[in-house]
Write a protein that holds these residues in place. Sequence first.
Motif: not given
Lengths: 194, 86
Positions: A176, A180, A183, B43-45, B48-49, B52-54
């Motif tokens: 992440g 990540t 959040a 970006d693989r991340g 999840l990013d 997390g934003w949503a």
Amino acid sequence: MAEAIAQDLETRLQELTQRLEALESRYEKDMRRIQRHLPENRVAIICFSGNLDKAMAALIIATGAASMGMQVSIFFTFWGLSVIKNGAQLRGKSFMEKLFSIMLPENMRELGPSQMNFGGIGARMMRAIMRKKQVQSLEELFQLARELGVRLVACTMSMDVMGIRAEELLPGMELGGVATYLADASKSKVTLFI
Amino acid sequence: MGEIVVARELDVRGLQCPMPLVNAHRAIKQIAVGEVLKVLATDRGSLLDFKGWAETDDSVELLQQEEYTDEQGRRVYVHYLRRVEP
């Protein structure tokens, strides 16, 4: 006359009912929104350092918090990635990436303390003393963290900078970035940068 | 689920954290409430990013995520985000 009053009451009752329903739905919507943003019983830790002592601090807090029923996440970034490495490969890497692979610890067993390392003697001494005092080793704490369901996230940007491939990390790591961590942190009562 | 109507597409392939997020934030402010932004990232991340934003931002809803390999052999992560009334 009585009919007119009844009619009037009926209209007002309908109006009140509608207002009540509108208020109720607004209340529910607001409450859902507030609850969504309220901190939960959670801890979010950033492990930035690749030191034996600092990694232990992060994992002791993580395992302690998880044992207290808190939901824990650790975000490993930059030097902290050394904690979750599982060997180093050189094939297919650029010169700088190879340099990072050679210079940095290959796994958590190779981590040195942040002070008094003395070329590796410090790490061995610290481990020996901790064992004698019955402090859990870094490896045991990490295993414990896993068993307790601590969320472990690796930072993809610093992985890319240092040329660390996902295959070089311990199994079960999530990948992440900043959102990540944020959040998790925005739902946490405790957040730490170690 | 029907086909998602995309109002704007943003290509952040090759960019590193936090830029996919920052650029997507800017782009979604330029579309109307109810419209959808499609983001292409390498970006693989970002998987999840963007989740997390949503989760954190009341004005963004994550509709869907998918991935594919592009013509340059890069793994591409696609995010569909709807701008919503906070």
